[in-house]
Design an enzyme around this catalytic site. Structure first.
Site, PDB file in Angstrom:
ATOM      1  N   LYS A 135       0.839  -1.206   0.000  1.00 46.25           N
ATOM      2  CA  LYS A 135       0.000   0.000   0.000  1.00 46.25           C
ATOM      3  C   LYS A 135       0.870   1.252   0.000  1.00 46.25           C
ATOM      4  O   LYS A 135       0.607   2.202  -0.688  1.00 46.25           O
ATOM      5  CB  LYS A 135      -0.893   0.014   1.250  1.00 46.25           C
ATOM      6  CG  LYS A 135      -2.253  -0.639   1.027  1.00 46.25           C
ATOM      7  CD  LYS A 135      -3.250  -0.301   2.127  1.00 46.25           C
ATOM      8  CE  LYS A 135      -2.896  -0.862   3.491  1.00 46.25           C
ATOM      9  NZ  LYS A 135      -2.935  -2.337   3.571  1.00 46.25           N
ATOM     10  N   GLY A 137       4.598   0.940   0.487  1.00 47.83           N
ATOM     11  CA  GLY A 137       6.010   0.706   0.243  1.00 47.83           C
ATOM     12  C   GLY A 137       6.304  -0.043  -1.042  1.00 47.83           C
ATOM     13  O   GLY A 137       5.493  -0.806  -1.554  1.00 47.83           O
ATOM     14  N   GLU A 203      15.309  -8.126   6.570  1.00 43.75           N
ATOM     15  CA  GLU A 203      15.806  -9.453   6.205  1.00 43.75           C
ATOM     16  C   GLU A 203      15.153  -9.828   4.867  1.00 43.75           C
ATOM     17  O   GLU A 203      13.967  -9.579   4.657  1.00 43.75           O
ATOM     18  CB  GLU A 203      15.371 -10.435   7.306  1.00 43.75           C
ATOM     19  CG  GLU A 203      15.744 -11.866   7.051  1.00 43.75           C
ATOM     20  CD  GLU A 203      15.284 -12.777   8.203  1.00 43.75           C
ATOM     21  OE1 GLU A 203      14.680 -12.284   9.180  1.00 43.75           O
ATOM     22  OE2 GLU A 203      15.533 -13.986   8.107  1.00 43.75           O
ATOM     23  N   ALA A 205      13.470 -12.258   2.456  1.00 43.41           N
ATOM     24  CA  ALA A 205      12.740 -13.527   2.501  1.00 43.41           C
ATOM     25  C   ALA A 205      12.780 -14.147   1.104  1.00 43.41           C
ATOM     26  O   ALA A 205      12.016 -13.758   0.216  1.00 43.41           O
ATOM     27  CB  ALA A 205      11.302 -13.291   2.956  1.00 43.41           C
ATOM     28  N   ASP A 248      -2.667  -9.198  13.174  1.00 41.80           N
ATOM     29  CA  ASP A 248      -2.971  -9.190  11.742  1.00 41.80           C
ATOM     30  C   ASP A 248      -2.366 -10.413  11.068  1.00 41.80           C
ATOM     31  O   ASP A 248      -1.786 -10.336   9.991  1.00 41.80           O
ATOM     32  CB  ASP A 248      -2.430  -7.888  11.121  1.00 41.80           C
ATOM     33  CG  ASP A 248      -3.154  -7.525   9.831  1.00 41.80           C
ATOM     34  OD1 ASP A 248      -4.240  -8.101   9.571  1.00 41.80           O
ATOM     35  OD2 ASP A 248      -2.638  -6.687   9.079  1.00 41.80           O
ATOM     36  N   GLU A 252      -1.187 -13.392   3.858  1.00 41.96           N
ATOM     37  CA  GLU A 252      -0.599 -12.249   3.141  1.00 41.96           C
ATOM     38  C   GLU A 252       0.531 -11.598   3.943  1.00 41.96           C
ATOM     39  O   GLU A 252       1.375 -10.906   3.373  1.00 41.96           O
ATOM     40  CB  GLU A 252      -1.660 -11.180   2.866  1.00 41.96           C
ATOM     41  CG  GLU A 252      -2.750 -11.592   1.892  1.00 41.96           C
ATOM     42  CD  GLU A 252      -3.927 -12.268   2.582  1.00 41.96           C
ATOM     43  OE1 GLU A 252      -3.715 -12.960   3.609  1.00 41.96           O
ATOM     44  OE2 GLU A 252      -5.053 -12.120   2.088  1.00 41.96           O
ATOM     45  N   ASN A 253       0.517 -11.782   5.244  1.00 37.49           N
ATOM     46  CA  ASN A 253       1.541 -11.147   6.079  1.00 37.49           C
ATOM     47  C   ASN A 253       2.638 -12.114   6.497  1.00 37.49           C
ATOM     48  O   ASN A 253       3.396 -11.836   7.425  1.00 37.49           O
ATOM     49  CB  ASN A 253       0.894 -10.535   7.329  1.00 37.49           C
ATOM     50  CG  ASN A 253       0.084  -9.306   6.981  1.00 37.49           C
ATOM     51  OD1 ASN A 253       0.289  -8.714   5.921  1.00 37.49           O
ATOM     52  ND2 ASN A 253      -0.836  -8.940   7.851  1.00 37.49           N
TER      53      ASN A 253
HETATM   54  P1  ATP Z   1       0.884  -3.659   2.987  1.00 41.81           P
HETATM   55  O1  ATP Z   1       1.127  -2.329   2.402  1.00 41.81           O
HETATM   56  O2  ATP Z   1      -0.533  -3.925   3.293  1.00 41.81           O
HETATM   57  O3  ATP Z   1       1.808  -3.981   4.122  1.00 41.81           O
HETATM   58  P2  ATP Z   1       2.382  -5.603   1.635  1.00 41.81           P
HETATM   59  O4  ATP Z   1       2.690  -6.385   2.839  1.00 41.81           O
HETATM   60  O5  ATP Z   1       2.125  -6.380   0.390  1.00 41.81           O
HETATM   61  O6  ATP Z   1       1.169  -4.665   1.837  1.00 41.81           O
HETATM   62  P3  ATP Z   1       5.032  -4.536   1.688  1.00 41.81           P
HETATM   63  O7  ATP Z   1       5.324  -5.014   3.051  1.00 41.81           O
HETATM   64  O8  ATP Z   1       5.425  -3.171   1.318  1.00 41.81           O
HETATM   65  O9  ATP Z   1       3.530  -4.539   1.374  1.00 41.81           O
HETATM   66  O10 ATP Z   1       5.666  -5.550   0.682  1.00 41.81           O
HETATM   67  C1  ATP Z   1       5.298  -5.595  -0.681  1.00 41.81           C
HETATM   68  C2  ATP Z   1       5.683  -6.939  -1.237  1.00 41.81           C
HETATM   69  O11 ATP Z   1       7.101  -7.018  -1.361  1.00 41.81           O
HETATM   70  C3  ATP Z   1       5.286  -8.109  -0.368  1.00 41.81           C
HETATM   71  O12 ATP Z   1       3.998  -8.525  -0.621  1.00 41.81           O
HETATM   72  C4  ATP Z   1       6.335  -9.155  -0.748  1.00 41.81           C
HETATM   73  O13 ATP Z   1       5.968  -9.814  -1.920  1.00 41.81           O
HETATM   74  C5  ATP Z   1       7.548  -8.307  -1.050  1.00 41.81           C
HETATM   75  N1  ATP Z   1       8.417  -8.219   0.131  1.00 41.81           N
HETATM   76  C6  ATP Z   1       8.289  -7.365   1.158  1.00 41.81           C
HETATM   77  N2  ATP Z   1       9.258  -7.537   2.060  1.00 41.81           N
HETATM   78  C7  ATP Z   1      10.040  -8.514   1.591  1.00 41.81           C
HETATM   79  C8  ATP Z   1      11.216  -9.163   2.092  1.00 41.81           C
HETATM   80  N3  ATP Z   1      11.753  -8.814   3.248  1.00 41.81           N
HETATM   81  N4  ATP Z   1      11.761 -10.145   1.357  1.00 41.81           N
HETATM   82  C9  ATP Z   1      11.193 -10.521   0.186  1.00 41.81           C
HETATM   83  N5  ATP Z   1      10.089  -9.958  -0.334  1.00 41.81           N
HETATM   84  C10 ATP Z   1       9.509  -8.966   0.354  1.00 41.81           C
HETATM   85 MG    MG Z   2       3.559  -5.546   4.280  1.00 41.40          MG
END
Ligand code: ATP
Ligand code: MG
EC number: 2.7.11.1
Length: 406
Positions: A135, A137, A203, A205, A248, A252-253
């Site tokens: 949303k 980032g 980190e 993932a 939460d 998805e998280n």
């Molecule tokens: P929200 O804005 O609701 O948190 P989100 O969790 O999808 O949504 P982000 O946390 O910004 O948003 O991450 C966007 C996407 O980037 C994630 O859905 C994931 O696919 C990828 N991502 C985020 N963090 C990592 C990570 N540490 N390692 C690998 N992929 C990541």
């Molecule tokens: Mg997120």
């Protein structure tokens, strides 16, 4: 509120501003950057949980982590340049080809120590491919130039954060997540900002979103679901011990490490935020526990047991492929408040038993995490120290993901 500006809100975190005339670049000393607890607790507005979370005897940052192959291979490799170009140009002058990032992430795991410089800045990172967009980032694969440390860099635009009125949540996400050390919790190594953006050093993932794996496989076999639930329970136990409630929990998280291990992410958006309720309500209702649906229940009604309910919903969705109360909005709410769900017959009696012990209306009667870890379904499928992926690839031989580091 908004007129105070984000810049000032983040001032106390004493991070390096990229536009500080390059002071950050000139600094050579490597020291841990730790925000004093006194400063952190000042920032919380009614954040009792935050204070509790921080009042734990947190050890000095533990920096030994398992990450995809890093510096050693990097330095030794002679990777060719390719068409893969970074999404954004980094400010440093290093000439190493950025597509090496892509290669690095594919290599074998090793224990590596994250460098802890006093201050981080963008020039320290080589930016690689985009990993995803949320949303607020955008997340990129990144490499710390000095050491070759592979991480994920989450870039948040201050203007978007301000518009979305989520300044507080972002700050809490940073404060809480950087104080957590557990193999099943996505680690936040540090953060910094420039005039327009906030950067979170996370980190990496390696296997991405659990949600995608679940959709691809439709549902998980019992042994895999049990392993994931055991890892979730271990991580939640660690969080609750530190008085942090995730609130939460949903596929998805949850991200996955390179070995397919669980990495809980997305802290701060709802952890201690009574005033955050409306936002939660705008998202999926599927994982909301009944006590959070009660009207007029004030701000003190929720406790750590909400995560137990969500763990039950998660176990169900892992095994069945859809959430137990999935329905129209109205019906989902109604069914949650009655714990009205049926476990299909293809689910084993042991798994069904655990789901039923978690999806209990009275929060106090939900099976505690200690007992989840000892439940016959978990015991049957998870030998201590064994992970889902180790069944797939017996050679990996890594440490138990059920043991937290403290
Ligand atoms: P929200 O804005 O609701 O948190 P989100 O969790 O999808 O949504 P982000 O946390 O910004 O948003 O991450 C966007 C996407 O980037 C994630 O859905 C994931 O696919 C990828 N991502 C985020 N963090 C990592 C990570 N540490 N390692 C690998 N992929 C990541
Ligand atoms: Mg997120």
């Amino acid at each position: 509120m908004a007129s105070r500006g984000l810049e000032s809100r983040f001032e106390h975190l004493s991070v390096t501003d990229e536009n500080d005339g390059g002071e950050g670049l000139k600094k050579t000393g490597l020291k841990s950057k730790v925000v004093p607890k006194s400063q952190l607790s000042q920032t919380s507005n009614g954040g009792n949980l935050l204070k509790m979370a921080l009042s734990n005897n947190n050890p000095a940052p533990v920096t030994t982590v398992t990450v995809p192959s890093q510096a050693a291979q990097w330095r030794g490799s002679n990777a060719p340049t390719s068409a893969t170009s970074p999404p954004r140009k980094a400010t440093s002058t290093s000439s190493r080809p950025s597509d090496e990032l892509v290669k690095a992430e594919q290599k074998a795991p090793q224990i590596y120590v994250m460098p802890q410089p006093k201050e981080f800045h963008l020039g320290m990172f080589e930016i690689g491919r985009p990993l995803g967009k949320g949303k607020f980032g955008r997340v990129y694969l990144a490499r710390e130039r000095g050491t070759g440390f592979i991480c994920a860099l989450k870039v948040l635009h201050k203007s978007e954060i301000q518009q979305g009125k989520v300044e507080k949540q972002v700050r809490r996400e940073i404060e809480i997540q950087s104080n957590l050390r557990h193999p099943n919790i996505l680690q936040l190594y540090g953060h910094f900002h420039d005039s327009k953006r906030i950067f979170l050093i996370l980190e990496f993932a390696g296997k991405g979103e659990l949600y995608k794996h679940l959709r691809r496989e439709n549902r998980f076999p019992e042994w895999k679901a049990a392993s994931y639930i055991a890892q979730m329970a271990a991580a939640l136990k660690y969080l609750h011990k530190k008085h942090v409630i995730h609130r939460d929990i949903k596929p998805e998280n949850i991200l996955m490490g390179i070995h397919g291990e669980i990495k809980i992410s997305d802290f701060g958006w709802s952890v201690h935020a009574p005033n955050n309720r409306r936002q939660t309500m705008c998202g999926t209702l599927d994982y909301l526990p009944p006590e959070m649906l009660k009207p007029g229940s004030g701000d003190n009604w929720y406790g750590e047991k909400v995560d137990l309910w969500s763990l039950g919903v998660l176990a169900y969705e892992f095994l069945v492929g859809e959430a137990p109360f999935e329905d129209t909005m109205i019906m989902t709410q109604r069914r949650i408040t009655r714990a009205d769900m049926t476990v299909p017959s293809f689910v084993s009696p042991e798994a069904k038993d655990l789901i039923k012990r978690l999806l209990v209306l009275d929060p106090e009667k939900r099976i505690p995490l200690d007992q989840v870890l000892l439940h016959p379904w978990i015991m049957k499928h998870c030998v201590k120290g064994e992970r889902a992926t180790q069944r797939e690839s017996k050679s990996s031989g890594s440490k138990s993901s059920l043991e937290g580091r403290e």
